[in-house]
Scaffold this active site. Structure first.
Site, mmCIF file in Angstrom:
data_model
loop_
_atom_site.group_PDB
_atom_site.id
_atom_site.type_symbol
_atom_site.label_atom_id
_atom_site.label_comp_id
_atom_site.label_asym_id
_atom_site.label_seq_id
_atom_site.Cartn_x
_atom_site.Cartn_y
_atom_site.Cartn_z
ATOM 1 N N TYR A 32 -1.560 -1.002 10.204
ATOM 2 C CA TYR A 32 -1.667 -1.338 8.780
ATOM 3 C C TYR A 32 -0.396 -0.928 8.043
ATOM 4 O O TYR A 32 0.202 -1.733 7.306
ATOM 5 C CB TYR A 32 -2.880 -0.633 8.188
ATOM 6 C CG TYR A 32 -3.082 -0.881 6.711
ATOM 7 C CD1 TYR A 32 -3.542 -2.109 6.246
ATOM 8 C CD2 TYR A 32 -2.830 0.126 5.775
ATOM 9 C CE1 TYR A 32 -3.737 -2.341 4.889
ATOM 10 C CE2 TYR A 32 -3.026 -0.091 4.424
ATOM 11 C CZ TYR A 32 -3.478 -1.327 3.984
ATOM 12 O OH TYR A 32 -3.665 -1.537 2.643
ATOM 13 N N SER A 60 0.844 -1.197 0.000
ATOM 14 C CA SER A 60 0.000 0.000 0.000
ATOM 15 C C SER A 60 0.872 1.238 0.000
ATOM 16 O O SER A 60 2.002 1.228 0.516
ATOM 17 C CB SER A 60 -0.900 0.006 1.246
ATOM 18 O OG SER A 60 -1.536 1.263 1.412
ATOM 19 N N LYS A 72 2.599 -3.294 6.106
ATOM 20 C CA LYS A 72 2.861 -3.175 4.671
ATOM 21 C C LYS A 72 4.331 -2.883 4.385
ATOM 22 O O LYS A 72 4.900 -3.409 3.418
ATOM 23 C CB LYS A 72 1.954 -2.104 4.064
ATOM 24 C CG LYS A 72 0.477 -2.491 4.043
ATOM 25 C CD LYS A 72 0.239 -3.801 3.308
ATOM 26 C CE LYS A 72 -1.229 -4.143 3.186
ATOM 27 N NZ LYS A 72 -1.451 -5.419 2.461
#
Length: 228
Positions: free
Chosen positions: A129, A116, A133
């Site tokens: 998150y 991402s 990533k």
């Protein structure tokens, strides 16, 4: 040079896209040659067993992921574990299982892990998150180094916001505002179409990118180029 490549006769393993068996029934109806199973990728042993039933795998796309926004002072161990188990550790398990067969057959293969644009910076509420990533990007580099001698390539695709039904619905207005501000930096003023990401993934899986490995390829509508 031809830009056409057929995956006919190849088996592609793709994770992600469904939370229950009902959600994958339309996929099986539309694409009868697809074998679809429901498994929690955070369950190491069950995931390995499922992959082993597929037989020889030529390409892998790790697309399963989770994002549950929490501000830093609200993060719990359970939530941190969940993010790393699904977004990073599961990818190790999936690739180890699939790559074992590639190495034994000597056939080589290719891997694409979906990361991402959030790996490039911090957005309030997305710390777990984002951390998973950027971890996956380094894991992918390690895959490329150690699996490369076996003719196995590994790359990441790093998208910005993607349109469609798969987009995460965020109810916290503070986080929604931060995400909207993120999208405003796009020089191409729209969300990314899922098919545009799929086209890039297919390119990286194919021999057309035979000398690309260990890379993170960004598709962000100009986000990273715009500091204004």
């Amino acid at each position: 040079m031809s830009l056409n490549y057929s995956f006919a006769g190849k088996r592609v393993l793709i994770t992600g896209g469904a939370k229950d068996s009902d959600a994958i029934k339309p996929l099986q109806k539309e694409l009868p040659n697809v074998t679809a199973v429901t498994v929690d990728v955070a369950d190491w042993n069950e995931t390995k067993k499922a992959i082993e039933t597929f037989g020889a795998v030529d390409h892998v796309v790790n697309n399963a992921g989770i994002i549950i926004p929490q501000y830093f002072m609200e993060i719990t161990k359970e939530m941190a574990d969940l993010h790393f188990n699904v977004n990073a550790l599961a990818c190790i398990n999936v690739v180890q299982t699939a790559a074992k067969g590639m190495m034994e057959r000597g056939s080589g293969g290719s891997i694409v892990n979906i990361t991402s644009i959030e790996s490039t910076g911090a957005t309030a509420g997305f710390s777990m998150y984002s951390s998973t990533k950027i971890a996956l990007e380094m894991i992918t580099k390690s895959m490329s180094v150690e699996l490369g001698p076996h003719k196995i390539r590994a790359n990441c695709v790093s998208p910005n916001g993607i349109g469609g039904d798969g987009m995460v619905k965020i109810s916290d207005p503070r986080i929604t505002a931060a995400v909207e501000n993120l999208f405003r930096r796009n020089t191409i003023k729209r969300l990314i179409d899922p098919n545009e990401v799929a086209d890039l993934v297919m390119f990286l899986l194919s021999p057309l990118s035979a000398m690309i490995t260990g890379e993170t390829v960004v598709i962000d509508g100009g986000f990273m180029a715009n500091f204004s």
